[in-house]
Write an enzyme that holds these catalytic residues in place. Structure first.
Site, PDB file in Angstrom:
ATOM      1  N   GLU A  33      22.863  57.018  -7.199  1.00 42.13           N
ATOM      2  CA  GLU A  33      22.907  57.789  -5.958  1.00 42.13           C
ATOM      3  C   GLU A  33      22.072  57.149  -4.870  1.00 42.13           C
ATOM      4  OE1 GLU A  33      20.114  59.660  -4.631  1.00 42.13           O
ATOM      5  OE2 GLU A  33      19.277  60.841  -6.289  1.00 42.13           O
ATOM      6  N   LYS A 122      17.816  69.102 -12.240  1.00 42.29           N
ATOM      7  CA  LYS A 122      16.916  68.007 -11.905  1.00 42.29           C
ATOM      8  C   LYS A 122      15.508  68.581 -11.755  1.00 42.29           C
ATOM      9  CE  LYS A 122      15.772  65.322  -7.772  1.00 42.29           C
ATOM     10  NZ  LYS A 122      16.230  64.950  -6.414  1.00 42.29           N
TER      11      LYS A 122
END
Length: 206
Positions: A33, A122
């Site tokens: 990412e 996360k």
């Protein structure tokens, strides 16, 4: 092999995006990412998807708005990572068929994220919670909920986090900082993959 490792390329420039991505894939990291507070992040992501989208799950981090999710979906991105737990962003991500990895820290945020449909959680910033705290949180979460530690994790402490119940890791500055070479990224990625594989977590794709 599929590994629960997400490379976080904060500060990536578009002209280096493909070379860095290729280095990560060659080392065995295929979830990648680009945080949206990087220079021209959508340009980098577009180049990465065009060159490597058939070999990696490419997307964005620091995604804070539904409009950003929609733009990423239109580009063919496959994962959306956020520093926070925003139910609208999570629902839009899942509705678009992308993976949703919202940032959480408390059990309240964990359950809110899962209720909104998050792919996984996360834990951020992991550096503020020791593995003992993770064990306490993990004890009340659904066993099937993936929990990735992000912020303050590196290959030399993977085992401690894994023993506490963490199933994956997001790696930022250990892998990439502005100005480092693809060779540097490759070496750091190889060390990360070796440490992760030692936990027995890699699995065959499909």
């Amino acid at each position: 092999m599929v590994r629960n490792l997400i490379a976080i390329l904060r500060g990536l420039e578009p002209d280096e995006a493909v070379a860095i991505t290729e280095a990560l894939i060659a080392a065995g990291i295929t979830k990648i990412e680009v945080p949206l507070n990087s220079p021209r992040p959508f340009d980098s992501i577009a180049r990465m998807i065009d060159a490597c989208g058939d070999r990696a799950e490419i997307g964005a981090g620091t995604v804070l708005e539904v409009a950003q999710v929609e733009r990423l979906a239109g580009m063919g991105a496959r994962l959306v990572v956020s520093p926070n737990c925003d139910a609208d962003v999570i629902r839009a991500t899942v509705a678009a068929g992308m993976q949703s990895w919202p940032g959480v820290f408390t059990p309240t945020e964990c359950f809110a994220a899962l209720k909104a449909g998050a792919t996984g959680l996360k834990l951020f910033p992991a550096s503020l919670m020791d593995p003992g705290g993770v064990s306490a949180v993990k004890a009340v979460l659904p066993p099937s909920a993936p929990l990735y530690a992000v912020g303050g994790v590196a290959p030399d402490n993977f085992a401690d986090w894994h023993a506490a119940g963490v199933s994956g890791f997001g790696l930022g500055s250990f892998l990439f900082k502005p100005g480092v070479s693809p060779d540097h990224v490759a070496r750091s990625a190889e060390a990360s993959v070796a440490s992760y594989d030692a936990l027995g977590g890699a699995r065959a794709a499909g």
